[in-house]
Design an enzyme around this catalytic site. Structure first.
Site, PDB file in Angstrom:
ATOM      1  CD  GLU A 106     -12.261   2.820  -2.525  1.00 59.10           C
ATOM      2  OE1 GLU A 106     -12.557   3.785  -1.813  1.00 59.10           O
ATOM      3  OE2 GLU A 106     -11.366   1.997  -2.249  1.00 59.10           O
ATOM      4  CG  ASP A 121      -4.282  -1.952  -1.286  1.00 59.05           C
ATOM      5  OD1 ASP A 121      -5.277  -1.889  -2.022  1.00 59.05           O
ATOM      6  OD2 ASP A 121      -4.357  -2.021  -0.036  1.00 59.05           O
ATOM      7  CG  HIS A 122      -6.322   1.776  -0.739  1.00 54.24           C
ATOM      8  ND1 HIS A 122      -7.410   2.549  -1.049  1.00 54.24           N
ATOM      9  CD2 HIS A 122      -6.804   0.645  -0.198  1.00 54.24           C
ATOM     10  CE1 HIS A 122      -8.514   1.908  -0.700  1.00 54.24           C
ATOM     11  NE2 HIS A 122      -8.170   0.738  -0.196  1.00 54.24           N
ATOM     12  CG  HIS A 173     -10.190   0.318   4.444  1.00 55.59           C
ATOM     13  ND1 HIS A 173     -10.953   1.096   3.632  1.00 55.59           N
ATOM     14  CD2 HIS A 173      -9.487  -0.507   3.618  1.00 55.59           C
ATOM     15  CE1 HIS A 173     -10.720   0.779   2.361  1.00 55.59           C
ATOM     16  NE2 HIS A 173      -9.832  -0.194   2.330  1.00 55.59           N
ATOM     17  CB  SER A 207      -0.922   0.023   1.220  1.00 56.11           C
ATOM     18  OG  SER A 207      -0.168   0.275   2.397  1.00 56.11           O
TER      19      SER A 207
END
Length: 282
Positions: free
Chosen positions: A135, A83-84, A177, A50
């Site tokens: 997203e 990720d993200h 999350h 991430s």
């Protein structure tokens, strides 16, 4: 074995009708735990790094190289995923370093800006042969911006997928999350509704807060990539804490990190098997 690609792992999961475990790397011991757990389960997994992890290590390249080395030494098929990432420059760097998938997280931006930035990263990712995730309907728990009650509208998700050309779509269906209790209530009817109109695989973020039975039902309803981090961190940290409590004089960090790695590997194996229980292994 050589790194596999997220595209291959997703395609295999779709063929088998199972969930693909996408598990977050925090440091090399967690990468080793993911590899060991996937090997024991006899299935592939995604090693996720991430933007927060990159910030912790002071850069992407060192932790990416470590994770790739662990994956290449493993007998399990493993891929590398960013990720993200809110910074598109980080996605660019990940593609340059050989990641086979990246997530651009522009969900906090207005619709038009989210679409424009996502399209830009999709074009760059596809040019590199990579899969791009985005997203829509921000998942709860990120920066306190949304409560777990936020939901993705199916029609809006379909329009977003068409407008951006994205390969994977993370949607908000009740998870959040960083949950340390597994009490999330997923809207499975919404999962089915989104899966019916969105032509790309769906991603469940915040899966650590989802009970086992709901994870299995979510996969059966149409979720394909299942992101898990906090649950693994809990298991790792509990084992480290127990090891230090058992031996207060312990100073060799390998001994308590090793305990964490072993415990986490066991939980990875359990979760990978669980996510596969809806399809060919059932």
């Amino acid at each position: 074995m050589p790194l596999t690609t997220t595209r291959e792992l997703i395609a295999q999961a779709a063929t088998d009708g199972v969930g693909l475990a996408a598990l977050n790397v925090l440091h090399v011991e967690t990468a080793e735990a993911i590899a060991a757990g996937a090997e024991a389960a006899g299935r592939g997994a995604v090693l996720q790094i991430s933007e927060n992890c990159v910030r912790f290590h002071g850069g992407l390249a060192p932790i990416a190289a470590a994770a790739a080395a662990v994956a290449e030494a493993s007998s399990a098929p493993l891929s590398l995923h960013l990720d993200h990432a809110q910074d598109p420059a980080l996605a660019t760097e990940a593609l340059r370093l050989g990641f086979s998938s990246v997530m651009i997280d522009a969900a906090t931006l207005p619709w038009e800006e989210n679409v424009a930035l996502t399209r830009r990263v999709v074009a760059e990712g596809h040019a590199a042969g990579a899969v791009v995730e985005a997203e829509i309907g921000e998942i709860g728990g990120k920066d306190g911006a949304h409560a777990p009650g936020v939901r993705t509208d199916p029609d809006e998700a379909a329009r977003f997928a068409e407008a951006t050309g994205v390969d994977l779509l993370a949607v908000a269906v009740g998870s959040s999350h960083a949950m340390t209790e597994r009490t999330a209530a997923l809207d499975l009817d919404l999962v089915r509704a989104i899966a019916a109109v969105v032509p790309v695989p769906l991603v469940l973020h915040g899966s650590s807060g989802v009970p086992d039975d709901l994870l299995v039902r979510a996969v059966a309803a149409g979720m394909r990539k299942i992101n898990i981090s906090t649950q693994l961190n809990k298991v790792f940290t509990a084992a480290v804490r127990s090891r230090l409590d058992d031996d207060p004089a312990l100073v060799d960090s390998r001994k308590y990190l090793g305990a964490g790695r072993t415990a986490m590997a066991g939980e990875v194996e359990r979760l990978v098997r669980l996510l596969a229980s809806t399809g060919v292994d059932r």
